[in-house]
Design a protein around this motif. Structure first.
Motif, PDB file in Angstrom:
ATOM      1  N   ARG A   8     -46.810  37.957 -33.915  1.00  0.00           N
ATOM      2  CA  ARG A   8     -48.032  37.848 -33.128  1.00  0.00           C
ATOM      3  C   ARG A   8     -47.892  36.796 -32.034  1.00  0.00           C
ATOM      4  O   ARG A   8     -48.368  36.987 -30.909  1.00  0.00           O
ATOM      5  N   ALA A   9     -47.210  35.698 -32.328  1.00  0.00           N
ATOM      6  CA  ALA A   9     -46.986  34.660 -31.318  1.00  0.00           C
ATOM      7  C   ALA A   9     -46.122  35.190 -30.182  1.00  0.00           C
ATOM      8  O   ALA A   9     -46.365  34.888 -29.008  1.00  0.00           O
ATOM      9  N   VAL A  10     -45.110  35.987 -30.526  1.00  0.00           N
ATOM     10  CA  VAL A  10     -44.247  36.582 -29.501  1.00  0.00           C
ATOM     11  C   VAL A  10     -45.057  37.542 -28.639  1.00  0.00           C
ATOM     12  O   VAL A  10     -44.892  37.585 -27.406  1.00  0.00           O
ATOM     13  N   THR A  11     -45.941  38.316 -29.260  1.00  0.00           N
ATOM     14  CA  THR A  11     -46.797  39.223 -28.493  1.00  0.00           C
ATOM     15  C   THR A  11     -47.674  38.447 -27.513  1.00  0.00           C
ATOM     16  O   THR A  11     -47.816  38.836 -26.338  1.00  0.00           O
ATOM     17  N   ILE A  12     -48.255  37.353 -27.959  1.00  0.00           N
ATOM     18  CA  ILE A  12     -49.099  36.532 -27.086  1.00  0.00           C
ATOM     19  C   ILE A  12     -48.281  35.985 -25.926  1.00  0.00           C
ATOM     20  O   ILE A  12     -48.713  36.003 -24.762  1.00  0.00           O
ATOM     21  N   ALA A  13     -47.072  35.492 -26.225  1.00  0.00           N
ATOM     22  CA  ALA A  13     -46.220  34.928 -25.179  1.00  0.00           C
ATOM     23  C   ALA A  13     -45.806  35.985 -24.163  1.00  0.00           C
ATOM     24  O   ALA A  13     -45.834  35.748 -22.951  1.00  0.00           O
ATOM     25  N   LEU A  14     -45.435  37.171 -24.645  1.00  0.00           N
ATOM     26  CA  LEU A  14     -45.004  38.232 -23.732  1.00  0.00           C
ATOM     27  C   LEU A  14     -46.161  38.721 -22.864  1.00  0.00           C
ATOM     28  O   LEU A  14     -45.987  38.966 -21.662  1.00  0.00           O
ATOM     29  N   ALA A  15     -47.350  38.884 -23.451  1.00  0.00           N
ATOM     30  CA  ALA A  15     -48.508  39.307 -22.656  1.00  0.00           C
ATOM     31  C   ALA A  15     -48.826  38.273 -21.583  1.00  0.00           C
ATOM     32  O   ALA A  15     -49.170  38.623 -20.442  1.00  0.00           O
ATOM     33  N   THR A  16     -48.696  36.998 -21.925  1.00  0.00           N
ATOM     34  CA  THR A  16     -48.960  35.933 -20.960  1.00  0.00           C
ATOM     35  C   THR A  16     -47.962  35.988 -19.809  1.00  0.00           C
ATOM     36  O   THR A  16     -48.337  35.907 -18.637  1.00  0.00           O
ATOM     37  N   ALA A  17     -46.684  36.139 -20.146  1.00  0.00           N
ATOM     38  CA  ALA A  17     -45.659  36.197 -19.097  1.00  0.00           C
ATOM     39  C   ALA A  17     -45.781  37.460 -18.253  1.00  0.00           C
ATOM     40  O   ALA A  17     -45.513  37.432 -17.048  1.00  0.00           O
ATOM     41  N   LEU A  18     -46.192  38.562 -18.862  1.00  0.00           N
ATOM     42  CA  LEU A  18     -46.410  39.791 -18.084  1.00  0.00           C
ATOM     43  C   LEU A  18     -47.502  39.583 -17.041  1.00  0.00           C
ATOM     44  O   LEU A  18     -47.383  40.032 -15.892  1.00  0.00           O
ATOM     45  N   LEU A  55     -56.132  37.972 -28.440  1.00  0.00           N
ATOM     46  CA  LEU A  55     -55.012  37.531 -27.607  1.00  0.00           C
ATOM     47  C   LEU A  55     -55.481  36.758 -26.380  1.00  0.00           C
ATOM     48  O   LEU A  55     -54.876  35.742 -26.016  1.00  0.00           O
ATOM     49  N   THR A  56     -56.548  37.217 -25.751  1.00  0.00           N
ATOM     50  CA  THR A  56     -57.034  36.527 -24.552  1.00  0.00           C
ATOM     51  C   THR A  56     -57.441  35.091 -24.860  1.00  0.00           C
ATOM     52  O   THR A  56     -57.199  34.186 -24.062  1.00  0.00           O
ATOM     53  N   VAL A  57     -58.042  34.877 -26.018  1.00  0.00           N
ATOM     54  CA  VAL A  57     -58.489  33.535 -26.390  1.00  0.00           C
ATOM     55  C   VAL A  57     -57.287  32.635 -26.677  1.00  0.00           C
ATOM     56  O   VAL A  57     -57.215  31.490 -26.199  1.00  0.00           O
ATOM     57  N   ALA A  58     -56.323  33.149 -27.454  1.00  0.00           N
ATOM     58  CA  ALA A  58     -55.140  32.350 -27.792  1.00  0.00           C
ATOM     59  C   ALA A  58     -54.352  31.982 -26.538  1.00  0.00           C
ATOM     60  O   ALA A  58     -53.938  30.833 -26.364  1.00  0.00           O
ATOM     61  N   ALA A 107     -57.577  38.802 -17.993  1.00  0.00           N
ATOM     62  CA  ALA A 107     -56.475  39.595 -17.439  1.00  0.00           C
ATOM     63  C   ALA A 107     -55.333  39.773 -18.440  1.00  0.00           C
ATOM     64  O   ALA A 107     -54.548  40.715 -18.325  1.00  0.00           O
ATOM     65  N   TYR A 108     -55.238  38.885 -19.428  1.00  0.00           N
ATOM     66  CA  TYR A 108     -54.166  39.014 -20.408  1.00  0.00           C
ATOM     67  C   TYR A 108     -54.341  40.262 -21.271  1.00  0.00           C
ATOM     68  O   TYR A 108     -53.371  40.810 -21.785  1.00  0.00           O
ATOM     69  N   ALA A 109     -55.577  40.712 -21.438  1.00  0.00           N
ATOM     70  CA  ALA A 109     -55.859  41.804 -22.376  1.00  0.00           C
ATOM     71  C   ALA A 109     -55.141  43.092 -22.008  1.00  0.00           C
ATOM     72  O   ALA A 109     -54.671  43.820 -22.884  1.00  0.00           O
ATOM     73  N   LYS A 110     -55.031  43.391 -20.723  1.00  0.00           N
ATOM     74  CA  LYS A 110     -54.443  44.673 -20.319  1.00  0.00           C
ATOM     75  C   LYS A 110     -52.962  44.762 -20.653  1.00  0.00           C
ATOM     76  O   LYS A 110     -52.397  45.855 -20.681  1.00  0.00           O
TER      77      LYS A 110
END
Length: 319
Positions: A84-94, A152-155, A167-170
């Protein structure tokens, strides 16, 4: 007598000037879209496992984006962070950079996560090192109580303090697909397409150095980190082969015991194998084998029992 410009000529010049301004603005917009876009025609693709209706999801990216995504995942799991942490990091970088290590941004923002030297994220040189910037993101994320249970958007916002947190949600579906592959949960899910005849001149020492940078010093046996010049890697069967042992994944930073997303040698092996495939163009690798599957440059994955490497991930360089 001085020559005067007719009203018609002035009007024509004004229209041309306005058109050039619009064209310049359009070019600027397209440049930004190119830099931050996470979709490309060629390069690497991640595929999901078959869904309940037999449907597959795919995500395409350039070799540069694949290298950065694999680095973000490797840094996370090497720190014991869950999927889940990796998912958050990747969504942020995207969202922040389109998985590109860009040298500009809003004010002094830099790199994959658009971190700012003026806000204490590190020096510009440090932030432009993907291993460092990913590590800093995870360090701050780990300080957010219960981040894995937050939206994810909150984290992501607790770390980034963005002006556009929604914007992170998409990017969450693509980030989840990527993290499942890059943390090894989905075997043989990442395929990159450098030419079959990958350019020769690969450096085994560089491959080992990049493995250690991404996964930490324990990813290779001590004897394999600095082999004698001209020799194959220690633990390898021949020159040009880097053999990576597959230990159990590290314990999760959240909760007790092994995280369900990180546990198991098989999953760790696929994480290492996907990292190597993502790096295939940058490090000039032409073959990766693990778990009875073989990836070759220009051909992709196939089933082929290869017992010579035991349970190791075997990486062959184009020499």
């Amino acid at each position: 007598m001085p020559r005067t410009t007719s009203p018609t000529r002035r009007s024509r010049l004004a229209r041309i000037t306005a058109a050039l301004v619009v064209l310049a603005a359009l070019c600027g917009y397209m440049t930004v879209q190119y830099i931050t876009s996470s979709k490309v025609v060629d390069g690497c693709v991640v595929e999901s496992a078959d869904g309940s209706a037999g449907e597959r999801r795919t995500f395409r990216m350039s070799p540069e984006q694949a290298v950065n995504a694999a680095t973000i995942a490797a840094v996370g799991t090497s720190r014991g962070m869950p999927e889940r942490a990796v998912t958050i990091a990747l969504a942020t970088a995207l969202q922040e950079s389109g998985l590109r290590n860009i040298e500009h941004g809003d004010r002094d923002s830099l790199g994959l996560f658009q971190q700012r030297p003026s806000q204490g994220w590190g020096t510009g040189k440090q932030i432009l090192d993907p291993v460092y910037s990913a590590g800093e993101f995870y360090r701050h994320l780990a300080e957010v109580p219960g981040y894995s249970r937050l939206p994810l958007t909150v984290a992501a916002q607790r770390v980034q303090r963005s002006g556009y947190p929604q914007a992170y949600a998409k990017h969450e579906p693509d980030a989840a697909l990527l993290s499942a592959a890059l943390t090894g949960r989905t075997p043989a899910a990442l395929n990159c397409s450098p030419p079959r005849a990958t350019a020769a001149g690969a450096d085994p020492a560089k491959v080992r150095a990049e493995l250690v940078r991404a996964f930490g010093k324990d990813v290779l046996p001590a004897a394999d980190k600095a082999p004698a010049e001209g020799a194959g890697a220690a633990g390898s069967t021949a020159a040009g082969i880097v053999s990576v042992p597959v230990p159990p994944a590290p314990e999760s930073a959240e909760g007790s015991g092994k995280d369900a997303g990180n546990g198991g040698a098989d999953r760790r092996g696929w994480e290492l194998a996907h990292w190597a495939v993502a790096q295939s163009e940058a490090l000039r690798l032409d073959r990766v084998s693990y778990g009875g599957r073989v990836w070759e440059a220009g051909a992709g994955w196939r089933t082929e029992r290869d017992d010579t490497g035991g349970t190791d991930v075997r990486i062959r360089l184009a020499l």
